[in-house]
Write a protein that holds these residues in place. Structure first.
Motif, PDB file in Angstrom:
ATOM      1  N   TRP A 116       0.837  -1.190   0.000  1.00  0.00           N
ATOM      2  CA  TRP A 116       0.000   0.000   0.000  1.00  0.00           C
ATOM      3  C   TRP A 116       0.879   1.249   0.000  1.00  0.00           C
ATOM      4  CZ3 TRP A 116      -5.517   0.189   0.843  1.00  0.00           C
ATOM      5  CH2 TRP A 116      -6.119  -1.070   0.974  1.00  0.00           C
ATOM      6  N   LEU A 117       0.335   2.333  -0.503  1.00  0.00           N
ATOM      7  CA  LEU A 117       0.935   3.651  -0.340  1.00  0.00           C
ATOM      8  C   LEU A 117       0.022   4.432   0.598  1.00  0.00           C
ATOM      9  CD1 LEU A 117       2.439   6.011  -2.995  1.00  0.00           C
ATOM     10  CD2 LEU A 117       0.814   6.895  -1.340  1.00  0.00           C
ATOM     11  N   VAL A 118       0.592   5.008   1.644  1.00  0.00           N
ATOM     12  CA  VAL A 118      -0.154   5.782   2.632  1.00  0.00           C
ATOM     13  C   VAL A 118       0.410   7.201   2.654  1.00  0.00           C
ATOM     14  CG1 VAL A 118      -0.876   5.958   5.034  1.00  0.00           C
ATOM     15  CG2 VAL A 118      -0.519   3.700   3.996  1.00  0.00           C
ATOM     16  N   LEU A 119      -0.467   8.178   2.603  1.00  0.00           N
ATOM     17  CA  LEU A 119      -0.047   9.576   2.560  1.00  0.00           C
ATOM     18  C   LEU A 119      -0.799  10.372   3.615  1.00  0.00           C
ATOM     19  CD1 LEU A 119       1.192  12.151   1.019  1.00  0.00           C
ATOM     20  CD2 LEU A 119      -0.970  12.146  -0.262  1.00  0.00           C
ATOM     21  N   SER A 147     -10.061   8.953   6.354  1.00  0.00           N
ATOM     22  CA  SER A 147     -10.246   9.939   7.422  1.00  0.00           C
ATOM     23  C   SER A 147      -9.550  11.220   6.989  1.00  0.00           C
ATOM     24  CB  SER A 147      -9.665   9.423   8.754  1.00  0.00           C
ATOM     25  OG  SER A 147      -8.285   9.157   8.631  1.00  0.00           O
ATOM     26  N   PRO A 148      -9.931  12.367   7.575  1.00  0.00           N
ATOM     27  CA  PRO A 148      -9.366  13.651   7.144  1.00  0.00           C
ATOM     28  C   PRO A 148      -7.842  13.662   7.200  1.00  0.00           C
ATOM     29  CG  PRO A 148     -11.250  14.018   8.563  1.00  0.00           C
ATOM     30  CD  PRO A 148     -10.976  12.541   8.612  1.00  0.00           C
ATOM     31  N   GLY A 149      -7.230  14.103   6.089  1.00  0.00           N
ATOM     32  CA  GLY A 149      -5.784  14.227   6.025  1.00  0.00           C
ATOM     33  C   GLY A 149      -5.044  12.949   5.716  1.00  0.00           C
ATOM     34  N   VAL A 162       2.251  10.626  -6.945  1.00  0.00           N
ATOM     35  CA  VAL A 162       1.807  11.337  -5.742  1.00  0.00           C
ATOM     36  C   VAL A 162       2.825  12.401  -5.364  1.00  0.00           C
ATOM     37  CG1 VAL A 162       1.371  11.096  -3.269  1.00  0.00           C
ATOM     38  CG2 VAL A 162       0.385   9.449  -4.879  1.00  0.00           C
ATOM     39  N   ARG A 163       4.092  12.077  -5.475  1.00  0.00           N
ATOM     40  CA  ARG A 163       5.133  13.060  -5.157  1.00  0.00           C
ATOM     41  C   ARG A 163       5.011  14.281  -6.069  1.00  0.00           C
ATOM     42  NH1 ARG A 163       9.292  10.178  -5.898  1.00  0.00           N
ATOM     43  NH2 ARG A 163       9.748   9.621  -3.746  1.00  0.00           N
ATOM     44  N   ARG A 174       4.178  19.700   4.411  1.00  0.00           N
ATOM     45  CA  ARG A 174       2.996  19.296   5.177  1.00  0.00           C
ATOM     46  C   ARG A 174       2.595  17.845   4.894  1.00  0.00           C
ATOM     47  NH1 ARG A 174      -1.395  24.006   3.990  1.00  0.00           N
ATOM     48  NH2 ARG A 174       0.027  25.515   3.058  1.00  0.00           N
ATOM     49  N   ALA A 175       3.385  17.139   4.135  1.00  0.00           N
ATOM     50  CA  ALA A 175       3.002  15.784   3.727  1.00  0.00           C
ATOM     51  C   ALA A 175       4.088  14.775   4.079  1.00  0.00           C
ATOM     52  CB  ALA A 175       2.731  15.755   2.222  1.00  0.00           C
ATOM     53  N   PHE A 176       3.650  13.548   4.274  1.00  0.00           N
ATOM     54  CA  PHE A 176       4.578  12.448   4.522  1.00  0.00           C
ATOM     55  C   PHE A 176       3.931  11.190   3.960  1.00  0.00           C
ATOM     56  CE2 PHE A 176       6.552   9.018   6.926  1.00  0.00           C
ATOM     57  CZ  PHE A 176       7.892   9.372   6.836  1.00  0.00           C
ATOM     58  N   ALA A 177       4.737  10.363   3.283  1.00  0.00           N
ATOM     59  CA  ALA A 177       4.193   9.149   2.674  1.00  0.00           C
ATOM     60  C   ALA A 177       5.133   7.978   2.889  1.00  0.00           C
ATOM     61  CB  ALA A 177       3.971   9.367   1.174  1.00  0.00           C
ATOM     62  N   TRP A 178       4.543   6.781   2.922  1.00  0.00           N
ATOM     63  CA  TRP A 178       5.346   5.577   3.025  1.00  0.00           C
ATOM     64  C   TRP A 178       4.626   4.430   2.328  1.00  0.00           C
ATOM     65  CZ3 TRP A 178       2.757   8.047   6.820  1.00  0.00           C
ATOM     66  CH2 TRP A 178       1.762   7.352   7.528  1.00  0.00           C
ATOM     67  N   THR A 179       5.360   3.406   1.985  1.00  0.00           N
ATOM     68  CA  THR A 179       4.785   2.250   1.297  1.00  0.00           C
ATOM     69  C   THR A 179       5.163   0.971   2.036  1.00  0.00           C
ATOM     70  OG1 THR A 179       6.717   1.955  -0.151  1.00  0.00           O
ATOM     71  CG2 THR A 179       4.943   3.385  -0.942  1.00  0.00           C
ATOM     72  N   GLY A 180       4.326  -0.045   1.878  1.00  0.00           N
ATOM     73  CA  GLY A 180       4.616  -1.328   2.498  1.00  0.00           C
ATOM     74  C   GLY A 180       3.373  -2.180   2.595  1.00  0.00           C
ATOM     75  N   PRO A 181       3.504  -3.418   3.008  1.00  0.00           N
ATOM     76  CA  PRO A 181       2.338  -4.299   3.153  1.00  0.00           C
ATOM     77  C   PRO A 181       1.557  -3.974   4.418  1.00  0.00           C
ATOM     78  CG  PRO A 181       4.314  -5.440   3.851  1.00  0.00           C
ATOM     79  CD  PRO A 181       4.772  -4.117   3.300  1.00  0.00           C
ATOM     80  N   ALA A 182       0.313  -4.389   4.457  1.00  0.00           N
ATOM     81  CA  ALA A 182      -0.500  -4.225   5.664  1.00  0.00           C
ATOM     82  C   ALA A 182       0.058  -5.105   6.773  1.00  0.00           C
ATOM     83  CB  ALA A 182      -1.953  -4.597   5.376  1.00  0.00           C
ATOM     84  N   THR A 183      -0.110  -4.679   8.005  1.00  0.00           N
ATOM     85  CA  THR A 183       0.463  -5.408   9.143  1.00  0.00           C
ATOM     86  C   THR A 183      -0.458  -6.490   9.678  1.00  0.00           C
ATOM     87  OG1 THR A 183      -0.455  -3.859  10.746  1.00  0.00           O
ATOM     88  CG2 THR A 183       1.713  -3.332   9.824  1.00  0.00           C
ATOM     89  N   GLY A 184      -1.711  -6.484   9.261  1.00  0.00           N
ATOM     90  CA  GLY A 184      -2.673  -7.420   9.816  1.00  0.00           C
ATOM     91  C   GLY A 184      -3.502  -6.825  10.924  1.00  0.00           C
TER      92      GLY A 184
END
Length: 289
Positions: A116-119, A147-149, A162-163, A174-184
């Motif tokens: 996933w990519l989360v921002l 959810s907001p933001g 996205v970048r 004001r932004a931060f993003a990361w990628t990786g698999p879901a943790t469960g």
């Protein structure tokens, strides 16, 4: 797809729904389907006739032309009493991006690596225009906001796109993003339900399937032309509405692939006769003095 994403910033979701049925939106569909493949030039009379076949009055058709030109997508050139329009470089880019997205959308299943990519991107409520631009651009890329933001998408390959959005909108601080698999932790189905209104998308797909599988075109090229434009006009909304999630995250009976099959089958079936109708309208416009 920067040009196309920018073009989508001009309206709210409700406005887009109204605009999709209007002359300017129909004009863009016609330009992309019939003018772009022919070198990007067309007579005013051809466009007025084409829009007229779709129920658009001449005054509204000419207003749509003027509006599209004012947006920098068309450029006029006089030939005596007649006007011939040419796509500008911006118009050409816009329509090519649109064609790529519309005709390539859901062409087939895509593999998912589980990432996933989360921002996170905070924009104050007072900066409503900036919030709207961010939402429009990220939604076009397929991101959803549970959810907001917070924005998510099960496609880590969209990191570069996205970048670019964050950089262009000046939100790098004001932004931060990361990628990786879901943790469960948590329920993916609940996250998806919060991030995207898939129930609405599903109903739209089912309505699309029902409308066009039961549509009967009259035995005329003009009727096929009208049906072709309506088909594309309806389908072009789905790349904005549907994030095209991996099959692993959808129900087995998700109607998206069925709707895509209907779209591509009918477009291919109607293509030759719709193009013939266009040629007829163009030939008539070219002979007018």
């Amino acid at each position: 797809m920067v040009e196309l994403a920018k073009a989508l910033e001009i309206a709210t979701p409700a406005g887009r729904a109204r605009e999709a049925a209007g002359a300017p939106a129909l004009l863009l569909t016609i330009l992309g389907e019939f003018v772009l493949p022919r070198g990007g030039e067309v007579w005013t009379g051809t466009l007025v006739a084409a829009l007229g076949a779709l129920g658009v009055e001449e005054k509204s058709a000419r207003q749509a032309l003027s509006r599209t030109a004012a947006q920098g997508l068309l450029s006029p050139a006089r030939h005596g009493r007649r006007v011939r329009w040419s796509l500008t470089p911006a118009g050409d880019r816009l329509l090519r991006e649109g064609a790529e997205r519309i005709y390539g959308f859901m062409r087939g299943p895509h593999d998912w690596d589980g990432r996933w990519l989360v921002l996170t991107a905070g924009v104050p409520e007072a900066q409503r225009r900036l919030r709207h631009r961010l939402r429009t651009r990220l939604t076009w890329l397929g991101l959803g906001s549970p959810s907001p933001g917070l924005w998510v998408v099960p496609d880590a390959s969209k990191e570069t796109a996205v970048r670019e959005v964050i950089t262009e909108l000046g939100l790098g601080d004001r932004a931060f993003a990361w990628t990786g698999p879901a943790t469960g932790i948590g329920d993916p189905a609940a996250l998806i339900a919060a991030a995207w209104d898939l129930d609405d998308v599903e109903q739209r797909y089912l309505a699309f399937i029902d409308r066009f599988t039961t549509l009967r075109t009259a035995d005329s090229e003009q009727a096929v032309f009208t049906a072709q434009v309506q088909l594309i006009q309806e389908w072009r909304r789905f790349p904005f509405l549907d994030p095209d999630l991996p099959a692993e995250l959808l129900r087995p009976d998700w109607p998206g692939p069925r709707a895509a099959a209907v779209f591509h089958d009918l477009r291919n079936r109607w293509h030759r006769r719709a193009q013939a109708a266009w040629e007829s309208m163009d030939d008539e416009a070219a002979t007018r003095t």
